[in-house]
Every structure is written in structure tokens, then in C-alpha cells.
Design an enzyme around this catalytic site. Sequence first.
Site, PDB file in Angstrom:
ATOM      1  N   SER A 180       0.024  -3.858  -3.669  1.00 13.90           N
ATOM      2  CA  SER A 180       0.077  -2.708  -4.815  1.00 13.90           C
ATOM      3  C   SER A 180      -0.938  -3.104  -6.027  1.00 13.90           C
ATOM      4  CB  SER A 180       1.587  -2.880  -5.456  1.00 13.90           C
ATOM      5  OG  SER A 180       1.877  -1.932  -6.161  1.00 13.90           O
ATOM      6  N   ASP A 283       6.310   6.319   0.851  1.00 16.97           N
ATOM      7  CA  ASP A 283       5.487   5.970  -0.446  1.00 16.97           C
ATOM      8  C   ASP A 283       4.856   7.157  -1.094  1.00 16.97           C
ATOM      9  OD1 ASP A 283       4.042   5.049  -2.184  1.00 16.97           O
ATOM     10  OD2 ASP A 283       2.527   3.579  -0.819  1.00 16.97           O
ATOM     11  N   HIS A 313       6.635   1.674  -0.032  1.00 13.45           N
ATOM     12  CA  HIS A 313       5.539   0.835  -0.977  1.00 13.45           C
ATOM     13  C   HIS A 313       6.085  -0.591  -1.256  1.00 13.45           C
ATOM     14  CE1 HIS A 313       2.365   0.831  -3.771  1.00 13.45           C
ATOM     15  NE2 HIS A 313       3.250   0.324  -4.480  1.00 13.45           N
TER      16      HIS A 313
END
Length: 340
Positions: A180, A283, A313
Amino acid sequence: MSGDAAPHVVEDFFGAVQLLSDGTVVRGDEALLMPAEPFPDVPGVEWKDAVYDTARGLKVRLYRPAAADAGDGGSNIKLPVLVHFHGGGYCIGSYNQLGGGDHLRRRLAADLPALVLSVQYRLAPEHRLPAAIEDGATFLSWLRGQASLAAAGGVGAGAEAEPWLAESADFARTFLSGVSAGANLTHHLAVRAGSGQVDLAPVRLAGHVLLSLFLGGVQRTATESDPPDGVSLTVAMSDQLWRMALPVGASLDHPLANPFGPDSPGLENVALPPVLVEAPEVDVLRDRVLLYAARLREMGKDVELAEFEGEQHGFSVRRWGQANEELIRILKRFVHRCST
């Protein structure tokens, strides 16, 4: 009456981070945001911490398979080095956080096998970007120094070699990775290295890995405008994290959020190493990640794309299942390919 109003909350990310009107930051219990389900044990991996930036007290957690320890410092086993940056929108998370992130790093150390270096960096909004990017660059400078010390037999001008790196690291097989926001940080460090802004020699950057890449942009994509059901990161959450992480007043097209935005430098002439891009289906950032991979491919970059149907995600650190096992296999193949 006094004209001074009491500070009030202007940003509240689920109680984990609160930003007040006077700039004060109040931090709560991040554990409330983490999955409660347990992660399986990973035997045969040892760890320790080291300080890489004494001025700021920033640390790195080193993981290595216990088999790499010869006990007498005489081991000839040389392992690839996987530098890893945690996620959390640049606002939460930690290099030493237990749970999914720790489990992923242990699995990578055991299965690749590799020396995995989990890097601490300063968090926003106390330290807005580019603070985290600068910390990543400082770490790479430290790693470069460690490689030079190892090449000199562990002796340097007042510097001290980290024994695990001196004994077991193959600095010619160094990889950057992140989840991320950590993947976003990885991208920017790879660009700095590939454009000559960061000198790594004698470290060789063999590749980089972007897991659930955290991106932004003013113009909404299809998956942002019409999100799939069951997302773990909403558009509102992403926007809020970027508001707290970017310089005050910056838009979502800031180059640190949108690498292909109107003010972002071109990447055509940047010597990027091979990149593995993981793209979960469920996501809101999926379209951005797919566009990112496609744009790099158009530039002739070496891009491997791994799509994961039905996954959210950050799934690699949220829970453990068959998709995670497949991700480990893909990572192992990628590291082997880039190492040879």
C-alpha cells in the site's frame, strides 16, 4: 469572552489518528483497525532490530532464516536482501507491528529465502510527505554503507557493520518492496535510484515489488466512481489519508500521489529495475494500479502483473489463505528471475 476557540478535530481516522485544528495529533489504538484472526506460525526465522538513523532514532527490523546462522560467523550462505516498507496510508502502521505484516515478512524470509529488512519511517500528519521518502533514502544510504563495510571485511572509519548483513547479505541481489503506502514509497525510491538521485553502489537494485499500490488522482477512475462490493479501503478513506499525508493544500495530483499527474516528472528515461505489481480485484484503486502497470509497459519497462480475483486491498497482510500462498510463489519466481 476570549476570541480563541478551543482546538477541534478536523480529521479523525477511526480513532487511530486524530488531527486537531491547532495541528496537534492524537493517536489511538491502531489494533482496532487490524484483523482479529490469527496468523499461522512461521518456525525457523529469527529477528533483531538495528538503528539506521541515530539522529531520528529510526530502526530497521531484520529477519533471516535460522539456517543462515552458522553459529561461528563462518557461514558462506549469501541471501538476497528484501527491503520492505509497511502500509497504512503514510499515517498508521509500524515496521515492528505484529499480525499480518510480521507474518508476511517471516514467510518471505523463510520461503524465498532472504534477509528481510522492515524499515521504520516517520508518519504523517506529524511528518508530512516527503518525510517518509527522505527516510527511505536515508535507509538506502545506510544499506550502501553496510555493503561497503562488508566488502572491506566489516571495518570502516568509525562505522560498525551489522553482523547479519556482513555474514549473509548478497547486496547484488537487493529488492525493494512494500504494501500500500509502502509500495508507493518503494516506487519513489526506485525512481530516485533509477534517475541517479540516489547512489547505491556497491548495492545493486535487482527489482522491486509493489503490493496493493497506494495511489491518488483528481480525476476519478471507474473503480473509484463505482466501487466493487466488499472493499477494505473506501474512496473516502483513501482521500482522507492523502489529505493527512501530503503537504498542506496539495491536491491528489501531487506527484507523490499520482506518478502520471500533470506535474509529475516523466519516467521514460528512468532506469527502473524489473517490477512486480500485485493488483487485487476488490480494490477501489484497482484501475489506477492497472493503468500504472500499463503505462510502464508502454515505456518499455520490465513489468510483471499479478492479478488476484476476489481479493481486497492489502490482502497480503489482512489474512492468510490460498491467494497469499500463490503470492509467495510468484514472489519467489520473481526474485529468482531477477537474481539470474
